[in-house]
Write a protein that holds these residues in place. Structure first.
Motif, PDB file in Angstrom:
ATOM      1  N   VAL A 114       0.965  -1.014  -0.177  1.00 51.95           N
ATOM      2  CA  VAL A 114       0.006   0.034  -0.053  1.00 51.95           C
ATOM      3  C   VAL A 114       0.920   1.185   0.004  1.00 51.95           C
ATOM      4  CG1 VAL A 114      -1.647   1.343   1.171  1.00 51.95           C
ATOM      5  CG2 VAL A 114      -2.067  -1.138   1.014  1.00 51.95           C
ATOM      6  N   GLU A 115       0.582   2.106  -0.568  1.00 53.80           N
ATOM      7  CA  GLU A 115       1.331   3.617  -1.060  1.00 53.80           C
ATOM      8  C   GLU A 115       0.496   4.421  -0.685  1.00 53.80           C
ATOM      9  OE1 GLU A 115       4.417   2.843  -4.514  1.00 53.80           O
ATOM     10  OE2 GLU A 115       2.441   1.961  -4.755  1.00 53.80           O
ATOM     11  N   VAL A 116       1.343   5.642  -0.116  1.00 52.65           N
ATOM     12  CA  VAL A 116       0.309   6.959   0.259  1.00 52.65           C
ATOM     13  C   VAL A 116       1.209   8.084  -0.352  1.00 52.65           C
ATOM     14  CG1 VAL A 116      -0.186   8.414   2.131  1.00 52.65           C
ATOM     15  CG2 VAL A 116      -0.345   5.894   2.422  1.00 52.65           C
ATOM     16  N   GLN A 117       0.259   8.904  -0.785  1.00 53.39           N
ATOM     17  CA  GLN A 117       0.945  10.089  -1.555  1.00 53.39           C
ATOM     18  C   GLN A 117       0.459  11.306  -0.905  1.00 53.39           C
ATOM     19  OE1 GLN A 117      -0.540  11.336  -5.367  1.00 53.39           O
ATOM     20  NE2 GLN A 117       1.443  11.649  -6.093  1.00 53.39           N
ATOM     21  N   ILE A 118       1.132  12.381  -0.646  1.00 51.32           N
ATOM     22  CA  ILE A 118       0.567  13.704   0.163  1.00 51.32           C
ATOM     23  C   ILE A 118       0.789  14.562  -1.064  1.00 51.32           C
ATOM     24  CG2 ILE A 118       1.170  15.377   1.879  1.00 51.32           C
ATOM     25  CD1 ILE A 118       0.589  12.753   3.006  1.00 51.32           C
ATOM     26  N   ASP A 119      -0.271  15.332  -1.399  1.00 56.45           N
ATOM     27  CA  ASP A 119      -0.386  16.459  -2.402  1.00 56.45           C
ATOM     28  C   ASP A 119       0.417  15.505  -3.877  1.00 56.45           C
ATOM     29  OD1 ASP A 119      -1.602  18.113  -0.725  1.00 56.45           O
ATOM     30  OD2 ASP A 119       0.592  18.564   0.080  1.00 56.45           O
ATOM     31  N   ASP A 120       1.243  16.491  -4.307  1.00 57.08           N
ATOM     32  CA  ASP A 120       1.833  15.723  -5.682  1.00 57.08           C
ATOM     33  C   ASP A 120       3.222  15.227  -5.302  1.00 57.08           C
ATOM     34  OD1 ASP A 120      -0.201  16.404  -7.190  1.00 57.08           O
ATOM     35  OD2 ASP A 120       0.299  18.435  -7.391  1.00 57.08           O
ATOM     36  N   GLY A 121       3.408  14.799  -3.812  1.00 54.19           N
ATOM     37  CA  GLY A 121       4.754  14.168  -3.642  1.00 54.19           C
ATOM     38  C   GLY A 121       4.858  12.866  -4.121  1.00 54.19           C
ATOM     39  N   ALA A 159       3.613   2.345   2.786  1.00 56.98           N
ATOM     40  CA  ALA A 159       2.835   2.318   4.253  1.00 56.98           C
ATOM     41  C   ALA A 159       3.383   1.148   4.824  1.00 56.98           C
ATOM     42  CB  ALA A 159       1.158   2.160   3.787  1.00 56.98           C
ATOM     43  N   ARG A 160       3.131   0.983   6.090  1.00 61.65           N
ATOM     44  CA  ARG A 160       3.389  -0.183   6.841  1.00 61.65           C
ATOM     45  C   ARG A 160       2.115  -1.083   6.854  1.00 61.65           C
ATOM     46  NH1 ARG A 160       3.360  -2.894  11.592  1.00 61.65           N
ATOM     47  NH2 ARG A 160       1.769  -1.395  12.329  1.00 61.65           N
ATOM     48  N   LEU A 161       2.485  -2.328   6.306  1.00 64.07           N
ATOM     49  CA  LEU A 161       1.401  -3.284   6.155  1.00 64.07           C
ATOM     50  C   LEU A 161       1.122  -4.145   7.528  1.00 64.07           C
ATOM     51  CD1 LEU A 161       1.590  -4.888   2.733  1.00 64.07           C
ATOM     52  CD2 LEU A 161      -0.146  -3.036   3.443  1.00 64.07           C
ATOM     53  N   ALA A 162      -0.115  -4.173   8.044  1.00 61.87           N
ATOM     54  CA  ALA A 162      -0.408  -5.103   9.211  1.00 61.87           C
ATOM     55  C   ALA A 162      -0.134  -6.525   8.646  1.00 61.87           C
ATOM     56  CB  ALA A 162      -1.727  -5.006   9.657  1.00 61.87           C
ATOM     57  N   TRP A 201      -9.295  -8.579   4.191  1.00 60.62           N
ATOM     58  CA  TRP A 201      -8.728  -7.143   3.927  1.00 60.62           C
ATOM     59  C   TRP A 201      -7.467  -6.982   4.853  1.00 60.62           C
ATOM     60  CZ3 TRP A 201     -13.113  -3.544   5.872  1.00 60.62           C
ATOM     61  CH2 TRP A 201     -13.435  -3.835   7.199  1.00 60.62           C
ATOM     62  N   ARG A 202      -6.734  -6.106   4.506  1.00 64.21           N
ATOM     63  CA  ARG A 202      -5.663  -6.033   5.374  1.00 64.21           C
ATOM     64  C   ARG A 202      -5.230  -4.399   5.695  1.00 64.21           C
ATOM     65  NH1 ARG A 202       0.283  -8.535   3.214  1.00 64.21           N
ATOM     66  NH2 ARG A 202       1.352  -8.368   4.974  1.00 64.21           N
ATOM     67  N   GLN A 203      -4.998  -4.232   7.006  1.00 62.42           N
ATOM     68  CA  GLN A 203      -4.894  -2.718   7.398  1.00 62.42           C
ATOM     69  C   GLN A 203      -3.329  -2.293   7.145  1.00 62.42           C
ATOM     70  OE1 GLN A 203      -6.209  -2.415  11.521  1.00 62.42           O
ATOM     71  NE2 GLN A 203      -8.196  -3.216  11.178  1.00 62.42           N
ATOM     72  N   TRP A 204      -3.411  -1.135   7.015  1.00 64.29           N
ATOM     73  CA  TRP A 204      -2.112  -0.241   6.910  1.00 64.29           C
ATOM     74  C   TRP A 204      -1.884   1.019   7.449  1.00 64.29           C
ATOM     75  CZ3 TRP A 204      -2.786   4.499   4.831  1.00 64.29           C
ATOM     76  CH2 TRP A 204      -4.117   4.547   4.210  1.00 64.29           C
ATOM     77  N   THR A 205      -0.720   1.519   7.820  1.00 59.15           N
ATOM     78  CA  THR A 205      -0.577   2.712   8.453  1.00 59.15           C
ATOM     79  C   THR A 205       0.617   3.463   7.679  1.00 59.15           C
ATOM     80  OG1 THR A 205       1.036   1.902   9.934  1.00 59.15           O
ATOM     81  CG2 THR A 205      -1.333   1.976  10.933  1.00 59.15           C
ATOM     82  N   TYR A 206       0.398   4.638   7.787  1.00 56.53           N
ATOM     83  CA  TYR A 206       1.751   5.683   7.319  1.00 56.53           C
ATOM     84  C   TYR A 206       1.726   6.837   8.266  1.00 56.53           C
ATOM     85  CZ  TYR A 206       4.318   8.560   4.429  1.00 56.53           C
ATOM     86  OH  TYR A 206       5.394   9.361   3.891  1.00 56.53           O
ATOM     87  N   ARG A 207       2.915   6.965   9.031  1.00 52.80           N
ATOM     88  CA  ARG A 207       3.267   8.187   9.783  1.00 52.80           C
ATOM     89  C   ARG A 207       3.752   9.218   8.953  1.00 52.80           C
ATOM     90  NH1 ARG A 207       7.177   9.944  12.412  1.00 52.80           N
ATOM     91  NH2 ARG A 207       7.253  10.905  14.627  1.00 52.80           N
ATOM     92  N   TRP A 208       3.069  10.264   8.996  1.00 56.31           N
ATOM     93  CA  TRP A 208       3.239  11.474   8.289  1.00 56.31           C
ATOM     94  C   TRP A 208       3.678  12.728   8.877  1.00 56.31           C
ATOM     95  CZ3 TRP A 208      -1.268  15.017   6.510  1.00 56.31           C
ATOM     96  CH2 TRP A 208      -0.846  15.916   6.021  1.00 56.31           C
ATOM     97  N   ASP A 209       4.711  13.171   8.660  1.00 57.69           N
ATOM     98  CA  ASP A 209       5.230  14.468   9.477  1.00 57.69           C
ATOM     99  C   ASP A 209       4.529  15.661   8.793  1.00 57.69           C
ATOM    100  OD1 ASP A 209       6.980  13.781  11.489  1.00 57.69           O
ATOM    101  OD2 ASP A 209       8.554  13.081   9.868  1.00 57.69           O
TER     102      ASP A 209
END
Ligand SMILES: Nc1nc2c(c(=O)[nH]1)N[C@H]1C(S)=C(S)[C@@H](COP(=O)(O)O)O[C@H]1N2
Ligand SMILES: [Mo]
Length: 507
Positions: free
Chosen positions: A433-440, A445-448, A456-464
């Motif tokens: 799983v991937e996360v994008q902030i704006d056009d970055g 993401a970290r997969l559970a 289904w599979r949970q995921w997290t992404y720690r964003w500064d």
């Protein structure tokens, strides 16, 4: 004066008609209530865009919205009819007859209709007509000399008949409601059902399936939170004592099972994610439960499938038909006739006593609730309910992902923000799983833990997070290496596509 009398006549005769019909329906067949029958026809006939709009706008309340609409139309027509009745009795009679005809047609058009289903409408219309004539007669007026406003011939008689009609309408509707509740055969039957422990319990879930972030959907969805999508305006009430499941069509040995026959077989328990083809990108129509059921493939094999067949058509007690590719049932996945959900007998809303479940397929092609018969046939030989309405005959689940937190338009502080959600690609499994902030850039993401491809599979992404308004996007990749497409597609005809995104304000 005239308008008021018309309103009283119209509303009361409609009230008596519907009250009596409701009571008789409660006694013979709750689904033959004319309001429900007309509502069901509206559901079946509604063009695709209207249905999509209703599911999008009203969600699980779509049935309530529909009934409010039917009642509003009825009330308006009743007022017009009442006014017409004052002018000429036969207008009122003709109007009521026309409504009765619509009611009869609707009651008979239900796929499981029998002749007794016309009784509620006929009884309602008969007694409703009598009420209309009595109240209209009591509403006679005489001219008042020197005024253009006539007065009631007998005010007391008018009020008495009107009150009588009002009481009849209220009492029949209330008693009908009570009878309907008492005859809730399904609830009683379900309370008496005991599901034996599964011969093959679900493998224990690793502790790491849940990311433990606030706002992320529970890994196993509690029954009361599990989405509900179906066309049934009243929840079918099935008594397991009389319920039967048949298997027929192109098989060597057609079979019939009782509920106990099914429970006597080895039950398996499996955690499986189910979702609806109508789910929009980011939508709520997905859940995961621990299902107990009878493996379906052995039942079909025992019956002996004839050569050249490719579709299994399930039919529910209220007439829904759902077509499933035989190959999907027979290829080794956990296709089940489910009898329990999260450790209790199937809730009535989710198909008590038996529903089908085929991992990897959207519900409308694999998850028939209130199942009562199965027919082996071909895709050429039969178009089930949704296929007749233009939806795809075969509909494997598409790879998708959803941001559960932050919610749209959430406000957060500058600094670390946990973004988290779920992703699914039943049968294949999620590998990234991937996360994008704006056009970055897209970030991993970290997969559970993902113990089964059917979950289904949970995921997290720690964003500064930095201050300002930001768009967060998510996309998933499945075990075939395919990444979710960003091309937007509506749910119709075989499932939505596109990336889920959400806007967050950081201060
Ligand atoms: N009898 C019946 N079964 C049905 C349906 C229905 O309308 N009637 N809807 C299907 C659809 S479209 C879906 S997505 C699933 C939803 O199951 P749930 O309500 O238990 O979540 O049930 C399927 N089975
Ligand atoms: Mo669905």
């Amino acid at each position: 004066m005239t308008a008021a009398r018309g309103l009283v006549i119209g509303v009361l005769s409609a009230g008596v008609t519907l009250g009596v019909a409701h009571l008789v329906a409660a006694l013979v067949d709750p689904a033959a209530d004319p309001v429900l029958a007309v509502g069901s026809v509206a559901v079946d006939l509604a063009p695709q865009p209207v249905k999509a709009f209703a599911i999008r706008t009203f969600g699980t309340n779509d049935k309530i919205a529909l009934l409010v609409g039917v009642y509003t139309l009825l009330a308006l027509s009743a007022v017009l009819l009442g006014a017409a009745t004052l002018r000429r009795r036969r207008y009122g009679l003709a109007g009521l007859a026309a409504f009765a005809a619509v009611g009869v047609a609707a009651a008979l058009s239900r796929p499981t209709a029998t002749l007794v289903d016309v009784l509620p409408v006929l009884a309602g219309a008969g007694i409703g007509t009598a009420a209309m004539l009595v109240v209209a007669r009591a509403a006679g007026t005489v001219p008042v000399p020197g005024s253009d406003r006539p007065r009631l011939l007998n005010r007391r008689q008018f009020l008495a008949t009107a009150a009588g009609a009002a009481v009849t309408a209220g009492a029949t509707a209330t008693i009908g409601q009570a009878v309907g509740r008492r005859s809730a055969a399904g609830a009683r039957s379900r309370a008496a059902v005991r599901i034996p422990p599964p011969a093959r319990p679900a493998p224990p879930l690793p502790g790491g399936v849940a990311v433990g972030v606030d706002g992320v959907s529970a890994f196993l969805t509690p029954n009361r939170d599990f989405y509900r999508v179906d066309t049934a305006l009243t929840v079918p009430q099935v008594d397991v004592e009389t319920w039967r499941l048949t298997l027929a069509g192109a098989v060597e040995r057609p079979r019939t099972w009782t509920f106990d026959d099914l429970l006597a077989r080895d039950l398996v328990e499996r955690d499986i994610t189910l979702n609806c083809v109508s789910n929009e990108v980011g939508g709520p129509y997905i859940g995961t439960a621990r299902w107990t059921g009878v493996p379906l493939a052995p039942l079909l094999r025992e019956a002996g499938i004839r050569a050249g067949q490719n579709q299994l058509v399930s039919r529910s007690v209220e007439g829904m038909t759902i077509g499933t590719p035989l190959e999907a049932i027979l290829d080794g996945r956990d296709a089940l006739l489910a009898v329990a959900m999260n450790g209790e007998p199937l809730p009535l809303e989710h198909g008590f006593p038996v529903r089908m479940l085929v991992p990897g397929l959207y519900g409308y092609v694999g998850a028939c609730k209130w199942l009562t018969s199965m027919r082996v046939t071909t895709f050429d030989g039969f178009d089930p309910y949704w296929v007749q309405r233009g939806w795809a005959a075969e509909a494997p689940v598409k790879t998708a992902s959803r941001i559960d937190t932050p919610k749209p338009f959430a406000q957060r502080r500058v600094g670390p923000v946990m973004i988290a959600g779920v992703a699914w690609a039943q049968r294949r499994g999620i590998t990234a799983v991937e996360v994008q902030i704006d056009d970055g850039p897209w970030r991993q993401a970290r997969l559970a833990d993902g113990p089964s491809p059917d979950l289904w599979r949970q995921w997290t992404y720690r964003w500064d997070a930095t201050s300002g308004s930001h768009t967060v996007r998510v996309r998933a990749t499945d075990a075939t290496g395919a990444t979710q497409t960003d091309e937007r597609a509506a749910p119709f005809p075989d499932g939505a596509t596109g990336w889920h995104s959400t806007t967050v304000t950081i201060t």
